[in-house]
Design an enzyme around this catalytic site. Structure first.
Site, mmCIF file in Angstrom:
data_model
loop_
_atom_site.group_PDB
_atom_site.id
_atom_site.type_symbol
_atom_site.label_atom_id
_atom_site.label_comp_id
_atom_site.label_asym_id
_atom_site.label_seq_id
_atom_site.Cartn_x
_atom_site.Cartn_y
_atom_site.Cartn_z
ATOM 1 N N CYS A 53 -41.237 -44.871 69.724
ATOM 2 C CA CYS A 53 -40.736 -46.255 69.680
ATOM 3 C C CYS A 53 -41.346 -46.994 68.491
ATOM 4 O O CYS A 53 -40.657 -47.697 67.752
ATOM 5 C CB CYS A 53 -41.086 -46.995 70.973
ATOM 6 S SG CYS A 53 -40.489 -46.214 72.484
ATOM 7 N N ASP A 450 -75.208 -58.413 48.469
ATOM 8 C CA ASP A 450 -75.533 -59.659 47.787
ATOM 9 C C ASP A 450 -76.842 -60.160 48.399
ATOM 10 O O ASP A 450 -77.203 -59.755 49.508
ATOM 11 C CB ASP A 450 -74.409 -60.674 47.997
ATOM 12 C CG ASP A 450 -74.776 -62.055 47.494
ATOM 13 O OD1 ASP A 450 -75.165 -62.169 46.320
ATOM 14 O OD2 ASP A 450 -74.692 -63.004 48.297
#
Length: 755
Positions: A53, A450
């Site tokens: 489906c 960072d």
């Protein structure tokens, strides 16, 4: 006809309106604007239930003119369609033509699970009938002959009718819907198999045959329904995180009307700008700003922290948070579909739509299922007819082949693991934006951080200050009180006990530079040294944050940025997993080196521009490295896009969160190793599921073709294979500590027995 009854013409118009679906304006209103002319519409498609489906729906919708992409969320039975243009594509009409009734899905509040109710009733009916037919079959097997045997067969045929009609309609309805729309799905061979078993038995009964298989046909449905019910329950358990989020949304809220009146609005009708009354104990329905009242909020949903948050007029609050103590009047800033809670639900659902390597393989295999299984069953029938000439045995073998071939396990191998992984991550405060990212995260060998706001909290703390006279310190604190800059806040917090009776005049804040004010005819400045001393000649020997009087430095302040909670432990865990780490930061060399040394990270670069971060990640990629970028700022977004996979805290800038594949909601950095660990576990489980699903079909199908499997055994095997795959995926959600304790207990018990 009564005066209250609608005419035939009106009834016809109503039916035609239902078939046409929602109006264009309604679809446009419900669509999410993604920017650059791109919109997204979410549709509910309750009828889909298998990988075939999903593949068909995505293929057909993607083929529409202005559709960019279509992604099915099989667990929640929804479809997300991204499209462009002024007019929406005929999405609903296309799905209706395929036999999948669809409607707009913009309601957050879940309703009753009608599918589960239907399945449970069907299981009960088929189970009752199976038990009774089995009792009659025992009599036949025990030697009943002639009229007695025929009577038992006819009674079995009558008992089987309600099972075929009611319990079997779940499969027959789906199969007929597929066939009449010119397609195949996984229920077609099941419907054919059940029909063949019953019709063959009926023929045997009518012709006074010795063998009938009514017990096989009803038992087949019974075990198939048990498998489908357990599959439905386990999928529901897997998506419990989404359902839990949905239930956090109230059904509506009390609106405050001009003039003091009040009325109740469903959540879907709340619009930005409306004033809402939130009583103590209620949840916030939409993102809003506090207008009146003081209260405490439980924000654990958004932050992952248990500490309550005090709110007062002007505070921004998020949908789904819990008002604990006081009455609040809030002003909605977003509709329900655009609020924080809806965004989190969307992120959870997106976890299932990733299209990694494994998912694409599973989709392709499932798409080939129907033609292959029907051809195999047909060849089996022809082969046995040619070999034995016994059409009864040939049909039995073909029926078993139709039933035992199971692509469900293969179709579920990837999405069920992704859903369970998304739930486990969510339980630990981590949101996954794309299921494909989970596969990429499992393959990383490098982590790039960072510094500010990622490894550290991004909120500076005053470490030391030069010898400052009492007057100068009072001025510094007074200037700091007039600014919201993090440095000013740090000074205010460090000297909260200092008297601020200093009278300042003409206080002004200069963005990125500092704060200036007049006191007793003197000009005082708190901020960057180069700016604070610019009234005279800049003092090149002084850097950082200073307090100056008429351009002369009277105090200097030194700050540190504190590491995030669990940062040392998190980095250590990543290192023990064999991952290489480095830090890329735009901060000063000394600051970056200090943080890197605290975390025992040897590779770091300071003073790095956004373009330099992108270049570094691209350089890593060219060497074959797969890097995870963890960042939070606007300047990190390009690097996060260039990385193999990315992650950001919820405190990150919006553009950073948009670029990230994962978002963690709390302050602890242990989210990074946890996410990596879950991703690697998920990859192992996906591979195991593939081996089990493929291995099952390679073993079961040849046995069925050789005639060694009855339709009943085939039904049990097919259901069992799907449940085995789902159960294996559910291991990911297990508490590892609990499993470890159980294993230790079993190990000690074994040693005790051996002793």
């Amino acid at each position: 006809m009564t005066c209250c009854a609608p005419s035939a013409e009106v009834a016809t118009d109503i039916e035609s309106l239902k078939a046409a679906g929602p109006a264009t304006d309604e679809i446009l209103f419900a669509a999410k604007n993604l920017g650059d002319g791109l919109r997204q519409t979410d549709l509910s498609v309750p009828a889909m239930h298998c990988a075939a489906c999903m593949s068909l729906i995505e293929t057909e919708l993607t083929g529409l003119g202005n559709v960019i992409s279509a992604r099915v969320h099989l667990s929640t039975k929804r479809v997300s369609v991204k499209w462009t243009g002024a007019e929406p594509p005929p999405m609903i009409q296309t799905l209706n033509a395929l036999g999948y009734a669809a409607h707009l899905s913009d309601e957050l509040v879940p309703g009753k699970d009608k599918t589960l109710s239907e399945l449970l009733l069907a299981v009960a009916i088929s189970g009752f009938a199976t038990g009774n037919i089995m009792l009659l079959s025992v009599s036949v097997w025990s030697g009943a002959e002639g009229a007695t045997r025929d009577l038992f067969h006819w009674i079995s045929a009558l008992i089987a009718i309600p099972v075929i009609v009611f319990a079997g309609r779940i499969y027959f309805r789906s199969a007929w819907n597929a066939v009449r729309h010119g397609r195949m799905n996984m229920d077609v061979p099941i419907a054919i198999g059940v029909s063949l078993a019953y019709s063959t038995s009926l023929y045997e009964t009518a012709t006074h045959g010795e063998h009938a298989y009514f017990d096989a046909s009803v038992s087949l449905l019974f075990f198939l329904l048990i498998g489908r019910t357990l599959d439905h329950v386990m999928r529901d358990k897997a998506r419990a995180a989404v359902n839990g989020l949905v239930r956090l949304s109230p059904r509506g809220a009390v609106r405050l009307i001009a003039g003091g009146g009040r009325d109740y609005l469903p959540i879907g009708q709340i619009e930005p700008g409306m004033d809402l009354v939130i009583a103590a104990g209620d949840r916030i329905p939409v993102d809003a700003t506090v207008v009146e009242g003081v209260s405490e909020l439980d924000c654990s949903l958004a932050t992952g922290e248990s500490a309550v948050r005090d709110v007062s007029p002007g505070a921004d609050i998020l949908a789904g948070t819990h008002n604990l103590s006081g009455l609040l009047i809030v002003r909605a800033t977003a509709a329900a579909k655009d609020s924080f809670l809806a965004e989190m639900v969307g992120l959870m659902e997106a976890a299932e739509q990733g299209r990694g390597t494994y998912r694409r393989l599973a989709d392709r295999a499932s798409a080939l299922y129907s033609p292959v299984v029907h051809l195999t069953a047909l060849l089996s029938f022809i082969g046995w007819m040619f070999a034995t000439g016994d059409w009864h045995h040939a049909i039995t073998v073909a029926t078993a082949v139709l039933i035992i071939t199971c692509p469900c396990a293969l179709g579920l191998a990837v999405p069920i693991v992704q859903v369970v992984a998304a739930r486990r991550l969510f339980d630990n405060g981590i949101m996954m934006k794309d299921g494909g990212a989970l596969e990429r995260l499992a393959k990383i060998d490098t982590v790039v951080f960072d510094k500010t706001g990622t490894l550290t909290n991004g909120s500076p703390i005053l470490r030391s200050a030069s010898d400052v006279q009492e007057e100068a310190l009072g001025v510094a604190v007074a200037l700091a009180h007039s600014s919201l800059h993090p440095v000013s806040r740090a000074i205010s917090k460090a000297h909260s006990n200092v008297s601020t009776n200093v009278r300042l005049q003409n206080v002004r804040e200069f963005a990125g530079l500092g704060v200036e004010g007049l006191a007793a005819g003197r000009t005082w400045r708190l901020g960057r040294a180069s700016w604070a001393t610019s009234a005279t000649a800049p003092d090149g020997s002084v850097a950082g944050t200073v307090l100056s009087k008429d351009g002369l430095v009277v105090a200097t302040f030194d700050f540190i940025d504190v590491l995030r909670r669990e940062a040392v432990k998190a980095v250590s865990m990543l290192g023990s997993d064999g991952l290489r780490m480095e830090v890329l930061s735009g901060d000063k060399q000394a600051a970056v080196a200090h943080v890197a040394s605290q975390l025992s990270i040897r590779d770091f670069s300071a003073g790095v521009l956004p373009a330099d971060k992108v270049n570094r990640l691209q350089a890593l990629a060219t060497t074959g490295a797969r890097a995870l970028m963890v960042g939070d700022g606007i300047n990190d977004a390009p690097a996060m896009m260039a990385a193999h996979v990315s992650m950001a805290p919820s405190s990150a800038a919006d553009i950073g969160k948009s670029a990230a594949d994962f978002i963690f909601l709390h302050d602890s950095l242990d989210a990074v190793p946890l996410a990596v660990n879950v991703a690697r576990q998920a990859e192992r489980l996906i591979k195991q599921n593939f081996v089990m699903a493929i291995g099952y079909n390679l073993i079961a199908v040849p046995i069925a073709i050789l005639g060694h499997v009855t339709p009943l055994i085939a039904a049990i095997a097919m259901s069992g294979s799907s449940l085995l795959v789902i159960g294996n995926a559910m291991r990911l959600s297990a508490d590892e500590g609990w499993l470890r304790r159980v294993w230790r207990s079993l190990h000690l018990r074994r040693k005790w027995v051996e002793a």
